[in-house]
Enzyme design. Structure first.
Site, PDB file in Angstrom:
ATOM      1  N   LYS A  80       0.846  -1.188   0.000  1.00  0.00           N
ATOM      2  CA  LYS A  80       0.000   0.000   0.000  1.00  0.00           C
ATOM      3  C   LYS A  80       0.884   1.242   0.000  1.00  0.00           C
ATOM      4  CE  LYS A  80      -3.871   1.983   2.673  1.00  0.00           C
ATOM      5  NZ  LYS A  80      -4.765   1.736   3.838  1.00  0.00           N
ATOM      6  N   SER A 155      -9.532   1.625   2.968  1.00  0.00           N
ATOM      7  CA  SER A 155      -8.714   2.417   2.070  1.00  0.00           C
ATOM      8  C   SER A 155      -7.687   1.621   1.286  1.00  0.00           C
ATOM      9  CB  SER A 155      -7.991   3.507   2.862  1.00  0.00           C
ATOM     10  OG  SER A 155      -7.119   2.931   3.844  1.00  0.00           O
ATOM     11  N   SER A 179      -9.792  -0.836   7.051  1.00  0.00           N
ATOM     12  CA  SER A 179      -9.231  -0.589   5.724  1.00  0.00           C
ATOM     13  C   SER A 179      -8.495  -1.761   5.109  1.00  0.00           C
ATOM     14  CB  SER A 179      -8.301   0.631   5.761  1.00  0.00           C
ATOM     15  OG  SER A 179      -9.057   1.811   5.885  1.00  0.00           O
TER      16      SER A 179
END
Length: 469
Positions: A80, A155, A179
């Site tokens: 990420k 996210s 997330s």
């Protein structure tokens, strides 16, 4: 040949050790898969094609000298883009950090490399990890691989999509209110939020230091165990990390006899779509067929605790971003600006009261869990929204509307999401297990037993191999 991209990590590493497959060959196959799917899905902000091939060649040379770094030797993993990668742009999903090149890896990334992982790219995310949709105004929206008109969750949406489609064997995500687990559920993959303090967050830009977690996103439960085993451990750079040497790796169970789950229906089924509920109830029946017992429980103070999470997260994120807001406020997306307005109104007294409410709720929940293996419920209670349908004012509530993930963050307890079926719209649904602190091994063991009885992970291979496209 793309079938190999959907094999378990342990199987692929065995092929590499036996020289039936080289790290270079595997990396090239992964890059080809990215070329196949990335233009449609936008899972990455940066694809590290050249860097990955350099890593693969180095790992291949080491193999020629009978050197194996660890359980991820030659395995492509996505990260990420809120975790630092040495020498590679780390944007945090923001225009503010575009072009920033860190001079060191985040702790989790460093451990992955030491275990032999090849970092294949930096995955797209909701701006600064502050949202549940991965609709990024700067780098474009990531698309749900099952329906490109819908969000993948967030996210860590790019991480989930890369994993689901074979563009990586797994990914590292972050989880402040869900997330990791929400996008995992919505994309048909496994997501694990570890116990608070088990994995270092050094080198990861904070959202909320009281609630942030770093964890693995994979296609199978066992793969999640392998990656978490590599990443966990005390780190003096992150004072929240604990000194524990418990192994995450587990022996498979053949059934769930003697396993007891607690289910609090008023929360877990609140706001749930009928189609999602049907899938979850079928998963419950499967767990019972495996021998598990599901018992009703109460969670006193849960609403106050979830309100506390909102106050804590928004107050802390404002403090993180305050220096940047003075100079770069025009570079933030509209939904983040709304969040900052909310967080700026949280008083010191409200924040302290929220932390006290949290402590009280944690103590009460531990009592409820004393005779249970885990809490159980859906990960997502809604099917993914269509991209572009959410107004900024709704952003702060999306995680609470879409799923039941925030509960594990206010508790700080480990939480595992596993695929458990599909709605009539052919969209994945996730089943969530929330355990007691530092019971990751047991949680993974239970999740693996359920997974092996259903094999929902095979749906990814069936859909996303090149032969199937």
């Amino acid at each position: 040949m793309t079938d190999i991209l959907f094999e378990p990590i342990e199987t692929v590493v065995t092929h590499i050790k036996n020289k039936q497959l080289s790290p270079v060959e595997l990396t090239q196959l992964t890059i080809n898969q990215i070329h196949e799917h990335e233009p449609r899905l936008n899972a990455f902000i940066t694809v590290m094609e050249e860097e990955a091939m350099v890593q693969a060649k180095q790992l291949e040379r080491e193999m020629e000298n009978n050197q194996i770094r660890g359980p991820l030797h030659g395995i492509p993993i996505a990260v990420k883009d809120i975790l630092q990668t040495m020498g590679v742009q780390t944007t945090n999903g923001s225009k503010i950090f575009e072009g920033w090149i860190p001079d060191e890896d985040a702790a989790a990334v460093q451990k992955l490399r030491e275990a032999g992982a090849i970092i294949i790219g930096k995955a797209n995310l909701h701006e600064f990890a502050m949202g549940a949709t991965t609709e990024n105004p700067h780098y474009g929206s990531t698309k749900n691989p099952w329906d490109g008109t819908r969000i993948p969750g967030g996210s860590s949406g790019g991480s989930a999509v890369a994993t689901a489609t074979g563009m990586a064997f797994g990914a590292v995500g972050t989880d402040t209110a869900g997330s990791i687990r929400l996008p995992a559920a919505m994309c048909g993959t496994v997501g694990l939020k570890p116990t608070y303090g088990l994995v270092s967050r050094a080198g990861c830009l904070p959202f909320s230091w009281s609630l942030d977690h770093v964890g693995p996103m994979t296609r199978t439960v066992k793969d999640a165990a392998i990656i978490l085993e590599v990443m966990k451990g005390h780190d003096p750079r992150d004072r929240s990390t604990v000194k524990r040497n418990d192994s995450i790796l587990f022996k498979p169970l053949t059934d769930l006899k003697g396993v007891k789950f607690g289910f609090y229906e008023p929360y877990m089924f609140s706001g749930i779509d009928d189609g999602v509920k049907n899938v979850i109830e079928q998963a419950f029946r499967q767990l019972e067929l495996l021998g598990a017992e599901i018992v009703p429980i109460d969670l006193p103070g849960i609403e106050q605790a979830l309100d506390a999470l909102k106050a804590i997260a928004q107050a802390e994120v404002v403090s993180v971003h305050k220096p940047m807001l003075k100079k770069f406020s025009h570079l933030y997306g509209d939904d983040l600006k709304y969040r900052f307005e909310y967080g700026s109104e949280v008083s010191a007294a409200t924040y302290i009261h929220a932390q006290r409410s949290r402590d009280q709720f944690v103590r009460g929940t531990l009592k409820q869990l004393s005779c249970l293996d885990a809490l159980i419920g859906p990960t997502n209670v809604k099917i993914p929204f269509e991209i572009g349908t959410m107004v900024p004012e709704m952003a702060i509530s999306n995680m609470f509307t879409l799923g039941k993930t925030p509960l594990a963050n206010i508790l700080g307890f480990p939480a595992l999401s596993v695929p458990c079926g599909f709605t009539t719209e052919n969209l994945p649904v996730g089943l969530q297990f929330i355990g007691k602190p530092f019971t990751e091994q047991r949680l993974l063991q239970v999740g693996d037993c359920y997974e092996q009885s259903e094999h929902w992970f095979k749906a990814l291979k069936n859909k996303f191999t090149r032969e199937a496209v």
